[in-house]
Design an enzyme around this catalytic site. Sequence first.
Site, mmCIF file in Angstrom:
data_model
loop_
_atom_site.group_PDB
_atom_site.id
_atom_site.type_symbol
_atom_site.label_atom_id
_atom_site.label_comp_id
_atom_site.label_asym_id
_atom_site.label_seq_id
_atom_site.Cartn_x
_atom_site.Cartn_y
_atom_site.Cartn_z
ATOM 1 N N ALA A 15 -8.885 -100.921 42.727
ATOM 2 C CA ALA A 15 -9.410 -100.394 43.938
ATOM 3 C C ALA A 15 -8.389 -100.241 45.129
ATOM 4 O O ALA A 15 -8.871 -100.038 46.177
ATOM 5 C CB ALA A 15 -10.689 -101.172 44.210
ATOM 6 N N ILE A 49 -7.259 -93.352 42.620
ATOM 7 C CA ILE A 49 -8.808 -93.247 42.156
ATOM 8 C C ILE A 49 -9.716 -94.525 42.377
ATOM 9 O O ILE A 49 -10.915 -94.251 42.847
ATOM 10 C CB ILE A 49 -8.587 -92.885 40.630
ATOM 11 C CG1 ILE A 49 -7.827 -91.634 40.446
ATOM 12 C CG2 ILE A 49 -9.958 -92.611 40.161
ATOM 13 C CD1 ILE A 49 -7.502 -91.217 39.045
ATOM 14 N N ARG A 69 -4.324 -106.044 42.694
ATOM 15 C CA ARG A 69 -3.672 -107.492 43.225
ATOM 16 C C ARG A 69 -3.273 -107.541 44.464
ATOM 17 O O ARG A 69 -3.125 -108.667 45.159
ATOM 18 C CB ARG A 69 -1.944 -107.297 42.256
ATOM 19 C CG ARG A 69 -2.208 -107.717 40.684
ATOM 20 C CD ARG A 69 -0.877 -107.169 40.220
ATOM 21 N NE ARG A 69 -0.672 -105.726 40.267
ATOM 22 C CZ ARG A 69 0.351 -105.291 39.873
ATOM 23 N NH1 ARG A 69 1.211 -105.655 39.363
ATOM 24 N NH2 ARG A 69 0.635 -103.943 40.259
ATOM 25 N N TYR A 72 2.435 -94.604 26.706
ATOM 26 C CA TYR A 72 1.326 -94.407 27.842
ATOM 27 C C TYR A 72 0.116 -93.504 26.950
ATOM 28 O O TYR A 72 -1.034 -93.945 27.208
ATOM 29 C CB TYR A 72 1.921 -93.446 29.073
ATOM 30 C CG TYR A 72 0.785 -93.239 30.011
ATOM 31 C CD1 TYR A 72 0.007 -94.321 30.655
ATOM 32 C CD2 TYR A 72 0.266 -91.985 30.130
ATOM 33 C CE1 TYR A 72 -1.044 -94.110 31.499
ATOM 34 C CE2 TYR A 72 -0.796 -91.666 31.104
ATOM 35 C CZ TYR A 72 -1.505 -92.721 31.550
ATOM 36 O OH TYR A 72 -2.324 -92.632 32.625
HETATM 37 N N1 LIG Z 1 -2.985 -90.130 38.936
HETATM 38 C C1 LIG Z 1 -3.057 -89.576 37.899
HETATM 39 O O1 LIG Z 1 -2.431 -88.427 37.726
HETATM 40 C C2 LIG Z 1 -3.743 -89.934 36.564
HETATM 41 C C3 LIG Z 1 -4.088 -88.989 35.756
HETATM 42 C C4 LIG Z 1 -5.005 -89.350 34.386
HETATM 43 C C5 LIG Z 1 -5.160 -90.576 34.404
HETATM 44 N N2 LIG Z 1 -5.318 -91.656 35.431
HETATM 45 C C6 LIG Z 1 -5.701 -93.003 35.284
HETATM 46 O O2 LIG Z 1 -6.395 -93.413 36.344
HETATM 47 C C7 LIG Z 1 -6.380 -94.664 36.667
HETATM 48 C C8 LIG Z 1 -5.984 -95.041 38.008
HETATM 49 O O3 LIG Z 1 -4.685 -94.525 38.348
HETATM 50 P P1 LIG Z 1 -4.494 -93.956 40.078
HETATM 51 O O4 LIG Z 1 -4.043 -92.425 39.555
HETATM 52 O O5 LIG Z 1 -5.609 -94.075 40.826
HETATM 53 O O6 LIG Z 1 -3.077 -94.887 40.274
HETATM 54 P P2 LIG Z 1 -2.763 -95.760 41.286
HETATM 55 O O7 LIG Z 1 -2.874 -95.191 42.629
HETATM 56 O O8 LIG Z 1 -1.102 -96.163 40.991
HETATM 57 O O9 LIG Z 1 -3.678 -97.038 41.028
HETATM 58 C C9 LIG Z 1 -3.361 -98.151 40.046
HETATM 59 C C10 LIG Z 1 -4.246 -99.537 40.355
HETATM 60 O O10 LIG Z 1 -4.072 -100.043 39.578
HETATM 61 C C11 LIG Z 1 -3.942 -101.410 40.084
HETATM 62 N N3 LIG Z 1 -3.232 -102.455 39.161
HETATM 63 C C12 LIG Z 1 -2.046 -102.070 38.718
HETATM 64 N N4 LIG Z 1 -1.572 -103.339 37.794
HETATM 65 C C13 LIG Z 1 -2.678 -104.202 38.147
HETATM 66 C C14 LIG Z 1 -3.015 -105.435 37.628
HETATM 67 N N5 LIG Z 1 -1.895 -106.013 36.907
HETATM 68 N N6 LIG Z 1 -4.188 -106.167 37.956
HETATM 69 C C15 LIG Z 1 -4.745 -105.466 38.808
HETATM 70 N N7 LIG Z 1 -4.822 -104.300 39.282
HETATM 71 C C16 LIG Z 1 -3.822 -103.698 38.972
HETATM 72 C C17 LIG Z 1 -3.181 -101.167 41.397
HETATM 73 O O11 LIG Z 1 -3.417 -102.106 42.392
HETATM 74 P P3 LIG Z 1 -2.302 -103.295 42.680
HETATM 75 O O12 LIG Z 1 -0.876 -102.820 42.427
HETATM 76 O O13 LIG Z 1 -2.658 -103.862 44.097
HETATM 77 O O14 LIG Z 1 -2.409 -104.392 41.743
HETATM 78 C C18 LIG Z 1 -4.008 -99.918 41.884
HETATM 79 O O15 LIG Z 1 -5.020 -100.115 42.618
HETATM 80 C C19 LIG Z 1 -5.197 -95.337 35.404
HETATM 81 O O16 LIG Z 1 -5.852 -95.870 34.606
HETATM 82 C C20 LIG Z 1 -4.655 -93.938 35.338
HETATM 83 O O17 LIG Z 1 -3.944 -94.275 34.186
HETATM 84 C C21 LIG Z 1 -4.163 -91.202 36.547
#
Ligand SMILES: NC(=O)c1ccc[n+]([C@@H]2O[C@H](COP(=O)([O-])OP(=O)(O)OC[C@H]3O[C@@H](n4cnc5c(N)ncnc54)[C@H](OP(=O)(O)O)[C@@H]3O)[C@@H](O)[C@H]2O)c1
Length: 249
Positions: free
Chosen positions: A17, A21, A41, A156
């Site tokens: 969060a 997303i 985190r 991935y």
């Molecule tokens: N963006 C895309 O194009 C895309 C496409 C398809 C699927 N997705 C999926 O959508 C989901 C959300 O991704 P996003 O695009 O929103 O990416 P993002 O902006 O990088 O967000 C990732 C989130 O995961 C958290 N996170 C990472 N490591 C963590 C840990 N060890 N413990 C707790 N939280 C952790 C991060 O917060 P902290 O760093 O503060 O911990 C951050 O809030 C993911 O599952 C990704 O695989 C994304």
Amino acid sequence: MSPTSRWSGRVALVTGASSGIGAAVATELAELGMHVVLAARRPERLTELAARLGAGATAAPVDLRDAEAVARLFERIRADHGGVDVLVNSAGLGRETPLIGGSAAAWREMLELNVLALCVCTSEAVSDMRRRGDDGHVIHLGSMAGHRVPQGSGMYSATKYAVRSLTEGLRQELRELQSNIRVSCISPGYVATEFHQGYFGSVERAQAAYSQFPVLQPTDIAKSVRYVLEAPPHMQVHDLLLRPTRQPS
Ligand SMILES: NC(=O)c1ccc[n+]([C@@H]2O[C@H](COP(=O)([O-])OP(=O)(O)OC[C@H]3O[C@@H](n4cnc5c(N)ncnc54)[C@H](OP(=O)(O)O)[C@@H]3O)[C@@H](O)[C@H]2O)c1
């Protein structure tokens, strides 16, 4: 806030969060009138979002790869709010690393967060949902990378293929229990977040990826989460594939 939503007043845990997303989904669920627990985190990001969302949101800093810390998080949610009704597993990461000669540490990082942490959170949340009316909802963030393998993203993609298996496996177990808890997966293509910066290890390459064509926005995914949640109780959305209109594959 929608006063008519059946989720109003209930408790959602959104992982990831602090960014992208997850942050957009948390905002959407708060607008539905849910109490939202924000997990990731970086505490300052979570505190800032919680302050913006108001009294209905709580910041819960945690490293989700630490199963004991996750157990403590659920204990705290049970003590403060009674338990979780909706879990959105958005925390996830990708690293560009090959299968031949790639980084085992990066493989482990992806597997621990995208697969294992998602399973630990799901198991804890489902035990809450079973006690709290047996009608909750688990939503996994999958990916188009769980439907075909983009060049160079073997590991991935493996984690996101796993998320599809975990969606169907959980559906079967819940059905066996004659539970009304639903499970859904949402599989986006490119979404403009911090994800690709982490994937490529480069802001410039992430920006180049997002400028090929109009990509999805985090709010697009949040609206889809709302659609999935608001589907009538007899209808379970299994997997939503969401591509930018001009994304080639
Ligand atoms: N963006 C895309 O194009 C895309 C496409 C398809 C699927 N997705 C999926 O959508 C989901 C959300 O991704 P996003 O695009 O929103 O990416 P993002 O902006 O990088 O967000 C990732 C989130 O995961 C958290 N996170 C990472 N490591 C963590 C840990 N060890 N413990 C707790 N939280 C952790 C991060 O917060 P902290 O760093 O503060 O911990 C951050 O809030 C993911 O599952 C990704 O695989 C994304």
